[in-house]
Design an enzyme around this catalytic site. Structure first.
Site, PDB file in Angstrom:
ATOM      1  N   ASN A 121      35.884  77.982  16.816  1.00  0.00           N
ATOM      2  CA  ASN A 121      35.559  78.570  15.507  1.00  0.00           C
ATOM      3  C   ASN A 121      34.880  79.914  15.713  1.00  0.00           C
ATOM      4  OD1 ASN A 121      32.594  78.123  15.643  1.00  0.00           O
ATOM      5  ND2 ASN A 121      33.265  75.991  15.732  1.00  0.00           N
ATOM      6  N   LYS A 140      49.568  72.161  31.271  1.00  0.00           N
ATOM      7  CA  LYS A 140      49.797  73.129  30.189  1.00  0.00           C
ATOM      8  C   LYS A 140      51.006  72.679  29.362  1.00  0.00           C
ATOM      9  CE  LYS A 140      50.666  77.946  29.371  1.00  0.00           C
ATOM     10  NZ  LYS A 140      51.533  78.976  29.857  1.00  0.00           N
ATOM     11  N   ASP A 164      28.510  63.273  15.561  1.00  0.00           N
ATOM     12  CA  ASP A 164      27.639  64.215  14.857  1.00  0.00           C
ATOM     13  C   ASP A 164      26.283  64.220  15.570  1.00  0.00           C
ATOM     14  OD1 ASP A 164      25.784  65.443  13.031  1.00  0.00           O
ATOM     15  OD2 ASP A 164      27.371  65.266  11.519  1.00  0.00           O
ATOM     16  N   PHE A 186      21.766  73.222   9.909  1.00  0.00           N
ATOM     17  CA  PHE A 186      22.337  74.428   9.296  1.00  0.00           C
ATOM     18  C   PHE A 186      23.495  74.047   8.378  1.00  0.00           C
ATOM     19  CE2 PHE A 186      21.035  78.709  10.690  1.00  0.00           C
ATOM     20  CZ  PHE A 186      19.919  78.344  11.421  1.00  0.00           C
TER      21      PHE A 186
HETATM   22  N1  CTP Z   1      26.433  69.232  13.476  1.00  0.00           N
HETATM   23  C1  CTP Z   1      26.228  68.550  14.648  1.00  0.00           C
HETATM   24  N2  CTP Z   1      27.240  67.833  15.217  1.00  0.00           N
HETATM   25  C2  CTP Z   1      28.449  67.791  14.657  1.00  0.00           C
HETATM   26  C3  CTP Z   1      28.678  68.497  13.467  1.00  0.00           C
HETATM   27  C4  CTP Z   1      27.654  69.208  12.902  1.00  0.00           C
HETATM   28  O1  CTP Z   1      25.121  68.578  15.181  1.00  0.00           O
HETATM   29  N3  CTP Z   1      29.411  67.112  15.238  1.00  0.00           N
HETATM   30  C5  CTP Z   1      25.338  69.952  12.832  1.00  0.00           C
HETATM   31  C6  CTP Z   1      25.474  71.462  12.863  1.00  0.00           C
HETATM   32  O2  CTP Z   1      24.891  72.034  14.006  1.00  0.00           O
HETATM   33  C7  CTP Z   1      24.737  71.877  11.585  1.00  0.00           C
HETATM   34  C8  CTP Z   1      25.091  70.769  10.638  1.00  0.00           C
HETATM   35  O3  CTP Z   1      25.354  69.640  11.444  1.00  0.00           O
HETATM   36  O4  CTP Z   1      23.349  71.851  11.750  1.00  0.00           O
HETATM   37  C9  CTP Z   1      26.293  71.149   9.856  1.00  0.00           C
HETATM   38  O5  CTP Z   1      26.841  70.068   9.248  1.00  0.00           O
HETATM   39  P1  CTP Z   1      28.403  69.882   9.075  1.00  0.00           P
HETATM   40  O6  CTP Z   1      28.567  68.661   8.275  1.00  0.00           O
HETATM   41  O7  CTP Z   1      29.158  69.929  10.332  1.00  0.00           O
HETATM   42  O8  CTP Z   1      28.741  71.149   8.332  1.00  0.00           O
HETATM   43  P2  CTP Z   1      30.147  71.577   8.066  1.00  0.00           P
HETATM   44  O9  CTP Z   1      31.029  71.517   9.260  1.00  0.00           O
HETATM   45  O10 CTP Z   1      30.006  72.885   7.387  1.00  0.00           O
HETATM   46  O11 CTP Z   1      30.557  70.389   7.121  1.00  0.00           O
HETATM   47  P3  CTP Z   1      31.557  70.458   5.950  1.00  0.00           P
HETATM   48  O12 CTP Z   1      32.769  71.007   6.561  1.00  0.00           O
HETATM   49  O13 CTP Z   1      31.671  69.060   5.494  1.00  0.00           O
HETATM   50  O14 CTP Z   1      30.869  71.343   4.970  1.00  0.00           O
END
Ligand code: CTP
Length: 399
Positions: A211, A289, A305, A324
């Site tokens: 990303n 690959k 998560d 965040f």
């Molecule tokens: N985060 C994490 N581990 C993951 C995913 C997210 O620690 N596998 C943490 C990120 O570092 C951030 C927060 O969770 O602090 C963000 O939440 P997340 O739900 O991932 O946000 P988005 O990806 O923006 O979710 P959505 O797409 O549902 O808005």
């Protein structure tokens, strides 16, 4: 930094003409955000009234060791455990004598004897009483026991004599306590963990899903924390950013590696999850690959998560967890939802639809969402400046 914000001070007022000065102390410390519970000894009530103390401290005044009402609400042990420090101002020759002999015949002396906190004594008495060998012996004994003395000062006394025995002025007592709290913060090296940057979720040995996260805000946070004396670990996905040498940098690529590194870095006092962790990983990573083909189906599965895991850990949960949220719409709703769903204490949210801030920009504008439904905005600033402000708030919170 307001070092007194949310500090819990148990003030014990003994009977002496300078007891009225303690009212000034309560007023000033309250103004600076401290919480003050007060114990009045029997003789103190001859000099200041519980009503005047309670009006200034906005708290109940405690005076009776055997009060059923007090004991059910907050007993003498809880009173001392509640406080960050105990301050006895003024402390009389009589209370000094009681403390040095371990006597505990009233609430004040019982709380002090049962205390596990640092105790400050600001004596006030006639010069002869202060210079009396028995008082000297008691003071020396208390110093050996670890009590901290503030004053007394030399000057004209209420009794008309001159010499050492005047209580230190409230402003000076406040200064001494302020220095104590500042040193305490420096002495206690808080540990912080920051996750930052993107993750790479491999498809085959040369391709991955990633990303746009640059890691700049997370790196800036780690730098601000380290600058303020935090022992800082930065777990970073791939970035090209430079890191200061006193930050413990752990480089990772995948969400799984970030998770492993985070687990190994616990326990910490503060954890900030600023990484843009890939929500999904490829279920079967090809060892070779993958050759070009008409159609390629990739099966994805959810990554762990990391934030959720840490914030729900039953014994390694840091005191303060900050997540965040990068959103393009409904910032407030989504941020609050994440705050509760991920069980964090604060969410720092930014609007990534605004091209001037977020992802690769050197600038940001964020809102911090708290558990009490309140939020605060930090307006458009460089990422290091935003970080310094966030870290100030963290320090106030930990204090
Ligand atoms: N985060 C994490 N581990 C993951 C995913 C997210 O620690 N596998 C943490 C990120 O570092 C951030 C927060 O969770 O602090 C963000 O939440 P997340 O739900 O991932 O946000 P988005 O990806 O923006 O979710 P959505 O797409 O549902 O808005």
């Amino acid at each position: 930094m307001n070092i007194f914000l949310n500090k819990k001070i148990l003030l014990i007022i003994c009977g002496g003409i300078s007891a009225y000065k303690s009212l000034e102390l309560i007023r000033s410390l309250k103004k600076r955000g401290a919480q003050i519970k007060t114990i009045l000894t029997e003789s103190a009530k001859q000099f200041v009234t519980p009503l005047s103390v309670t009006s200034l401290s906005k708290e109940k005044v405690y005076d009776d060791l055997f009060s059923l009402e007090n004991e059910t609400e907050m007993d003498h042990i809880s009173l001392s455990r509640w406080s960050d420090i105990i301050l006895v101002a003024p402390v009389t020759a009589n209370t000094i004598a009681k403390l040095s002999s371990g006597s505990s015949d009233d609430l004040a002396s019982t709380v002090i004897l049962a205390s596990n906190k640092d105790i400050f004594l600001a004596p006030a008495m006639n010069v002869r009483m202060w210079e009396h060998p028995s008082t000297k012996e008691n003071v020396n004994k208390l110093k050996k026991y670890g009590f901290n003395f503030i004053g007394p000062e030399i000057g004209d006394m209420a009794c008309g004599e001159f010499g050492e025995g005047k209580m230190t002025e409230p402003k000076q007592i406040e200064k001494k306590i302020e220095i104590y709290f500042k040193n305490l913060f420096k002495k206690k090296r808080y540990k912080a963990l920051v996750t930052a940057g993107p993750t790479y979720e491999y498809i085959d040995p040369v391709r991955f899903i990633a990303n746009k996260s640059s890691g700049k805000q997370g790196y800036a946070l780690a730098k601000s924390l380290s600058k303020k004396g935090f022992e800082t670990t930065l777990i970073s996905g791939p970035t090209s950013l430079h890191v200061e040498k006193d930050i413990n940098l752990i480089k990772v690529e995948t969400a799984e590696e970030m998770f492993q590194a985070t687990q190994k870095s616990l326990p910490v006092d503060v954890a900030i999850f600023s990484a843009a962790v890939g929500d999904y990983k490829v279920k079967k990573i090809s060892k070779e690959k993958i050759k070009k083909q008409d159609k390629l189906n990739l099966e994805l599965e959810k990554n762990v998560d990391i934030l959720n895991y840490v914030s729900n850990h039953n014994y390694l949960r840091p005191k303060l967890i900050i997540g965040f949220a990068a959103e393009t719409n409904n910032l407030e709703d989504y941020a609050n939802k994440k705050l509760y769903e991920k069980n964090c204490d604060w969410i720092i949210a930014n609007d990534i639809s605004n091209k001037k801030i977020g992802f690769d920009s050197d600038y940001n504008e964020v809102s911090i969402f708290y558990k009490n439904n309140k939020n605060e905005k930090i307006s458009y600033k460089s990422k290091p400046e935003i970080s310094d402000e966030v870290v100030e708030k963290i320090i106030n919170h930990l204090n």
